[in-house]
Design an enzyme around this catalytic site. Sequence first.
Site, PDB file in Angstrom:
ATOM      1  N   HIS A 514     -22.024  53.119  10.606  1.00  0.00           N
ATOM      2  CA  HIS A 514     -23.411  52.826  10.973  1.00  0.00           C
ATOM      3  C   HIS A 514     -24.254  52.526   9.726  1.00  0.00           C
ATOM      4  O   HIS A 514     -24.870  51.464   9.619  1.00  0.00           O
ATOM      5  CB  HIS A 514     -23.979  54.027  11.739  1.00  0.00           C
ATOM      6  CG  HIS A 514     -25.432  53.901  12.082  1.00  0.00           C
ATOM      7  ND1 HIS A 514     -25.873  53.671  13.355  1.00  0.00           N
ATOM      8  CD2 HIS A 514     -26.557  53.962  11.316  1.00  0.00           C
ATOM      9  CE1 HIS A 514     -27.191  53.586  13.362  1.00  0.00           C
ATOM     10  NE2 HIS A 514     -27.633  53.770  12.124  1.00  0.00           N
ATOM     11  N   GLU A 515     -24.265  53.474   8.807  1.00  0.00           N
ATOM     12  CA  GLU A 515     -25.123  53.309   7.634  1.00  0.00           C
ATOM     13  C   GLU A 515     -24.700  52.089   6.822  1.00  0.00           C
ATOM     14  O   GLU A 515     -25.528  51.417   6.211  1.00  0.00           O
ATOM     15  CB  GLU A 515     -25.115  54.573   6.765  1.00  0.00           C
ATOM     16  CG  GLU A 515     -25.625  55.836   7.457  1.00  0.00           C
ATOM     17  CD  GLU A 515     -26.995  55.681   8.095  1.00  0.00           C
ATOM     18  OE1 GLU A 515     -27.779  54.807   7.660  1.00  0.00           O
ATOM     19  OE2 GLU A 515     -27.288  56.426   9.045  1.00  0.00           O
ATOM     20  N   HIS A 518     -26.521  48.979   7.892  1.00  0.00           N
ATOM     21  CA  HIS A 518     -27.853  48.805   7.285  1.00  0.00           C
ATOM     22  C   HIS A 518     -27.698  48.223   5.879  1.00  0.00           C
ATOM     23  O   HIS A 518     -28.449  47.349   5.460  1.00  0.00           O
ATOM     24  CB  HIS A 518     -28.572  50.151   7.167  1.00  0.00           C
ATOM     25  CG  HIS A 518     -29.085  50.697   8.474  1.00  0.00           C
ATOM     26  ND1 HIS A 518     -29.912  49.986   9.305  1.00  0.00           N
ATOM     27  CD2 HIS A 518     -28.902  51.908   9.082  1.00  0.00           C
ATOM     28  CE1 HIS A 518     -30.215  50.727  10.368  1.00  0.00           C
ATOM     29  NE2 HIS A 518     -29.613  51.899  10.248  1.00  0.00           N
TER      30      HIS A 518
HETATM   31 ZN    ZN Z   1     -29.642  53.513  11.576  1.00  0.00          ZN
END
Ligand code: ZN
Length: 722
Positions: A514-515, A518
Amino acid sequence: MIILFVGLIVIAVAATGCKSGKTVTGQEPAAEAVATDTTLAANADNPFFKPYGTAFNVPPFDRIKTEHFLPAIEEGIRREQAEVDAIVADRKKPTFENTVAALDHAGIFLSEVNSVFGSYQGALTNKDIQALASQTAPMLAAHRDNIALNEKLFARVKAVYDQRATLGLGREELFLLETTYKDFVRGGALLDAAQKARFRELNQELALLSVKFGNNVLAETNAFQLLIDNKADLAGLPPSVVDMAAATAKQAGIEGKWLFTIQVPSMTPFLTYSERRPLRERLHRAYFMKGDNGNEADNKENVRKIAALRLERAKLLGYPSHAAYVLELNMAKTPEKVTSFLAELWQPTLAKSKEEAAALQALMDRDPRAGKGQLASWDWWYYTEKLRQQKYALDDAALRPYFKLDNVRDGVFALCGKLYGLKFIERPDLPRYHPEVQVFEVQEADGRHTGVVYLDFHPRPGKRSGAWSGGFRRAYYEKGVRVPPISSIVCNFTRPTADAPALLSTDEVETFFHEFGHTLATLFSQGRFRGRTVARDSVELPSQIMEHWAFEPELLAVYAKHYRTGETIPKALVDKLEASRLFNQGFITAEYLAASILDMDWHTAPDPGSVDVRTFEKDALDTIGLIPGIQPRYRSTYFSHIFSGGYSAGYYAYIWSEVLDCDAYEAFQEKGIFDRATAESFRKNVLEPFGTEDPMAQYVRFRGAQPKIDGLLRNRGLVIKK
Ligand SMILES: [Zn+2]
């Protein structure tokens, strides 16, 4: 089928600072800077005041000391103010270039200092840093207001804005102009003098309260210890968890005992395996009572005040609620739209979580150790794990050996290689803010430099809980040359023990993917300007789409190797993982939605300043019928996302974005999950221009149509009854 996005709209990030928002960074070398000679002389030892002289111009962490921040922040404020004054003093007629683009380029020095200071606040804090944050937060809020409420500056921006139809601006220029204008209006530019004065006061107070709220949560998290000195109280815990608790105790200076904390990597395994129900209760209660203990770190008063002041500010600007103010700029547009979206998902979620609770209660009733009683929140993990083992013969402890942290990291790198051709080169020679941090240079397939990534994996007493992606510089163009970005990922993952390397839970694996999503958006960012305006409810698209790859068998075959034998994760285990994918989804969705609904309730309440926090929260949860075995993912007094982060009236954004990421991932599934052409299109249409125009327009360019909610429902195993 539900189509969510009908008339959709643009933009934006809440006015309170946030990790992936408009906080832009960049380094202006001191050689070009406008500091006076005396300032430079007084700060001769301050590394912020001279060129960094590091590879890729990364911050010189090895030379930065706490006392360097205050003079650098003051200097940054002074320089940005001087840049703004120069724009205002320009005698030439306002144009896009001399006003809007010039404003976008102002404040680079301050952004650079702030990005480092912000990361210390999140990942390396202590009493001195906290005191400094309390000192600088109101200074910075006042500085922002000095720009937002500068009438002459606004008059110039408005002059350009009023002619926007005839200026022949490109898409990106027009978007920056519109968002800049809107930022001013939302920042109080149209208020009268008395209103402006009150608006400033409100921002000052809110800035302070938000720092206070965050400090209290950290204090409460660090204050609690469950110290076990009796071996019998370790009953049920697998050896790896016992080792980890021994290591935690040792780190705290206690030999020969076992320490559990309310940091998630310590707490969750205890709740999952401990047979000692009273100890589970003690631990979980300490977690969900954070900030609600009537001590000096109590946050109830702060919650009330923050909600009340935000409402007052919204009304001053002409909005009925803080939620209405925030959501105007999101894809969702209105509180009503968010509330009905959440309500639609809530019904099938509640039904599913009730089924799950009934199955757990049945297990508990048959457990001679449990005694009679109702399933409580501290029982959920324990019986869920039992049920998971029964149904799928799958337990977390059997999986972890295949998810050694280094292997997972290399799996993420391999995925980025397959999709985008990226290469990662470790750079232990670059300065880091903590010895545990890893630094990588990122290169394109042809060897061109893309950016730098900092990875900070494990919990420390000075680190905020959770996981986030931030950074030290966003990409932008300086005289036509791209200034490459520096991104960072900060997590609180399981630590190595004396006998084993860090072995991650599946949740942690997913979080890392997830990170990293980003971070990819940061690395790929292409746009002429520093300013990015990302609609809060589209910001999780780049991150959440990465989660879909994490457990794909084709990718597991690449990275999920046993840490001792090197053996690839067996197919039987992969099949079980796949079969159990929807297991416990009722709980996961319910605790998340409950927190999202609580967030909306706080930010649409007519008089939040006069409520009793516990009663308010209980009423909110009773109204939706949340069952006793489930707590909202965050209770109000430690809901940092909304009271000290940028997610107020925006916690729903994760599941809203999930509509986008599930639909987008189906594009990959249609063509093959590593399809380069699909990946290129996603990069070009979504990631590179992220935050430089209307997110739906970008999405449609990638997918050829607006997203449907079906993918999300399938992904969570939810069925909406018509
Ligand atoms: Zn996030």
